[in-house]
Design an enzyme around this catalytic site. Structure first.
Site, PDB file in Angstrom:
ATOM      1  N   ASP A 102      -5.130 -12.998  21.165  1.00 13.93           N
ATOM      2  CA  ASP A 102      -5.869 -13.799  20.190  1.00 13.93           C
ATOM      3  C   ASP A 102      -7.345 -13.429  20.276  1.00 13.93           C
ATOM      4  OD1 ASP A 102      -6.275 -15.749  18.245  1.00 13.93           O
ATOM      5  OD2 ASP A 102      -6.551 -17.345  19.725  1.00 13.93           O
TER       6      ASP A 102
ATOM      7  N   ASP B   4      -6.138 -12.496  13.104  1.00 13.42           N
ATOM      8  CA  ASP B   4      -6.784 -12.465  14.419  1.00 13.42           C
ATOM      9  C   ASP B   4      -5.833 -12.662  15.594  1.00 13.42           C
ATOM     10  OD1 ASP B   4      -6.204 -15.104  13.932  1.00 13.42           O
ATOM     11  OD2 ASP B   4      -8.145 -15.881  14.569  1.00 13.42           O
ATOM     12  N   GLU B   5      -4.516 -12.587  15.376  1.00 15.21           N
ATOM     13  CA  GLU B   5      -3.607 -12.762  16.496  1.00 15.21           C
ATOM     14  C   GLU B   5      -2.327 -11.946  16.313  1.00 15.21           C
ATOM     15  OE1 GLU B   5      -1.618 -16.550  16.970  1.00 15.21           O
ATOM     16  OE2 GLU B   5      -2.147 -17.137  14.915  1.00 15.21           O
TER      17      GLU B   5
END
Length: 387
Positions: free
Chosen positions: A12, A128-129
């Protein structure tokens, strides 16, 4: 307890959007910074002395929401999804920057390419992950996690937090335990009881606000409380299926696999207005926004390589009621003009007497470009917004 052989990582990015902005504006490092809204008035300006001048939260007026915030701003009580006006009362001196999604997508691609070069079994979970299946990777977990973090930093200049655990459930929770720039391993006997059980039950992905309220009313506050809860009590209040799931996840059990290929069902764009807009009095403004949403959805489709047959709209009125309408086209498309015309037809089917606070456009029934039956229809001429 969790399966002992699998190694699943959740990676993350740390305060991703805000961190990208700090690459552009390094003088803001260490300061509370909030990213939200897209107004050009929020762009930093250069003052007479040559110094950058930033918008401040205390000067904001509107209904925008926080996209993300630096950890310094979060320490003041603001968080993603909070209204900017409410956040301004908590952090009036925080810097406010507009969101730049083109930049975020660029850095998202960079960090994922860096990870794929080391660990190709990746499940993309958003901008974003990601999840990674590291089960067959020969490197030991600690050095592999550090190598992934180093690769991300060298490719982007940004930090990330990573957890390696026996399953996706624990990896997701664990990646948040040591933020920012965290490296967490949950692979030893006793790790679940020591690090996961003391957490609030709502930390489990899948326990929403309503379920969390129910659990609190039953004096079940932590994951440990949930793990020790009576099965009959859970079934009485949550039903057989959900109660069984609660019992499993509280013990750290999760058999989901890392999905290395997945196809989205739809793509959408929507916006909440700074003020409520009326279909007649604000016709030109709404028309411009509506066309822009259609163009951005079309751009998303082309960039991702999809076309879609189902075009839909979403409206939220001033009284917070939400309505949706959609229609199916004979041929799949990624053309903005075609999407605009079909979405306009959907608008004709909803009442527009009340003011609007949100407008959205969606394209569904997606297929990969080139796999659709037949070629797209000839492009119609763009019509006027039917408001």
């Amino acid at each position: 307890m969790p399966h002992p052989t699998r190694r699943i990582a959740h990676l993350d990015m740390d305060a991703f959007f805000a961190s990208v902005e700090l690459l552009r504006y390094p003088d803001l490092k260490g300061r509370p910074v909030v990213v939200g809204g897209r107004s050009s008035s929020l762009q930093p300006q250069t003052g007479p002395d040559g110094q950058r001048q930033y918008a401040r939260m205390r000067d904001y007026a509107g209904r925008g929401v926080i996209t993300t915030a630096t950890y310094e701003a979060r320490a003041l009580g603001v968080h993603s999804g909070m209204g900017l006006m409410k956040a301004a009362k908590l952090a009036p001196d925080a810097v406010l920057l507009p969101a730049d999604f083109n930049a975020y997508r660029h850095y998202s691609q960079l960090f994922k390419e860096a990870v794929l070069a080391i660990a190709p079994q990746m499940e993309d979970r958003g901008i974003d992950e990601i999840y990674l299946d590291l089960t067959e990777h020969p490197e030991d977990s600690a050095s592999l996690a550090q190598r992934l973090k180093t690769a991300v930093f060298e490719a982007t200049g940004l930090t990330c937090s990573i957890c390696i655990a026996p399953n996706k459930l624990l990896a997701k929770i664990g990646s948040d335990l040591d933020k920012p720039d965290g490296l967490t391993l949950l692979l030893q006997p006793g790790d679940v009881e020591r690090r996961i059980w003391p957490l609030p039950a709502k930390k489990i992905n899948g326990i929403g606000p309503k379920a969390a309220e129910k659990l609190t009313a039953l004096n079940i506050a932590t994951i440990a409380d949930l793990a020790r809860a009576d099965a009959g009590l859970l079934q009485q209040h949550f039903g057989r299926s959900y109660a069984a799931w609660l019992a499993r996840v509280a013990q750290g059990q999760d058999e989901r696999v890392v999905e290395t290929s997945s196809e989205p069902k739809s793509l959408s764009r929507e916006t909440t207005f700074e003020r409520d807009l009326h279909a007649r009095h604000d016709r030109d403004t709404l028309s411009q926004i509506f066309t822009g949403l259609c163009e951005r959805v079309a751009e998303d489709l082309r960039r991702k390589g999809y076309v879609g047959r189902t075009i839909g709209i979403k409206l939220r009125y001033e009284d917070f009621r939400t309505v949706t309408r959609d229609l199916s086209l004979p041929d799949a498309t990624d053309d903005a003009v075609t999407i605009r015309r079909a979405a306009g037809e959907c608008l004709r089917r909803v009442p527009l007497q009340l003011r609007l606070r949100l407008l959205g456009v969606r394209v569904g029934s997606l297929v990969r470009r080139g796999e659709a039956d037949g070629a797209p229809s000839p492009l119609p001429r763009q019509g006027e917004l039917p408001l």
